[in-house]
Design an enzyme around this catalytic site. Structure first.
Site, PDB file in Angstrom:
ATOM      1  N   ASP A 168       5.274  -4.293  -0.013  1.00 22.30           N
ATOM      2  CA  ASP A 168       4.412  -4.461   1.077  1.00 22.30           C
ATOM      3  C   ASP A 168       3.379  -3.091   1.057  1.00 22.30           C
ATOM      4  O   ASP A 168       3.734  -2.255   0.634  1.00 22.30           O
ATOM      5  CB  ASP A 168       5.181  -4.319   2.310  1.00 22.30           C
TER       6      ASP A 168
ATOM      7  N   ASP B 154       3.463 -12.907   2.086  1.00 28.21           N
ATOM      8  CA  ASP B 154       3.723 -13.022   3.796  1.00 28.21           C
ATOM      9  C   ASP B 154       2.576 -13.634   4.204  1.00 28.21           C
ATOM     10  O   ASP B 154       2.559 -14.430   5.184  1.00 28.21           O
ATOM     11  CB  ASP B 154       4.096 -11.596   4.218  1.00 28.21           C
TER      12      ASP B 154
END
Length: 161
Positions: free
Chosen positions: A119, A137
């Site tokens: 991330d 995401d």
């Protein structure tokens, strides 16, 4: 709708390529937990690894169990998405399914390679931080929002016909 499969696959593949390319660049150019300010006080690029699901859910579970669980859930979700693509003729739904599927594959590739997800998108305001996320995401979230819009307003669109 004719020829839906090539463009559904193309949208999903584009999500996977963008997701994996951005993650590759972050892994190559950042040290773990390194932050680069993009918009001071609002948006940073921060390299983190998430062993859990959204918002770190199950991050504390044992590694082998967690990996097996997420791999199983991802494969099952992709099977459901493929079935939904086969049965749908609604363009908005097909776009949503391709975004969700591409995002699921992007994060699945990370779990297979690293046992966790890379991330790097970090939005914040003062001491308030949204959980760090990635392109996969984002695609999943946009796909879910499109499906929600479709469910909320599908009846109204049909009434106007």
């Amino acid at each position: 709708m004719k020829n839906k499969y090539p463009w559904v696959a193309a949208v999903a593949a584009l999500v996977v390529v963008l997701d994996q390319l951005t993650k590759y660049l972050v892994v190559q150019r950042f040290r773990l937990h390194e932050t680069v300010q993009v918009i001071p006080g609002l948006f940073d690029l921060t390299y983190v690894r998430n062993p859990g699901a959204a918002f770190g859910i199950l991050a504390g579970a044992s590694g082998a169990w967690r990996t097996a669980f997420f791999l199983t859930v991802s494969v099952a979700a992709l099977a459901v998405i493929i079935t939904l693509v086969r049965t749908s003729q609604v363009r908005r739904q097909l776009v949503a399914f391709s975004l969700i599927g591409g995002g699921a594959v992007g994060n699945l590739l990370d779990r297979v390679r690293f046992g966790e997800v890379v991330d790097f998108i970090d939005w914040h305001y003062r001491s308030h931080h949204w959980p760090t996320f990635n392109i996969a995401d984002s695609a999943i979230t946009i796909g879910v929002v499109l499906l929600a819009i479709d469910m909320l307003f599908a009846g109204k669109a049909e009434e106007g016909k």
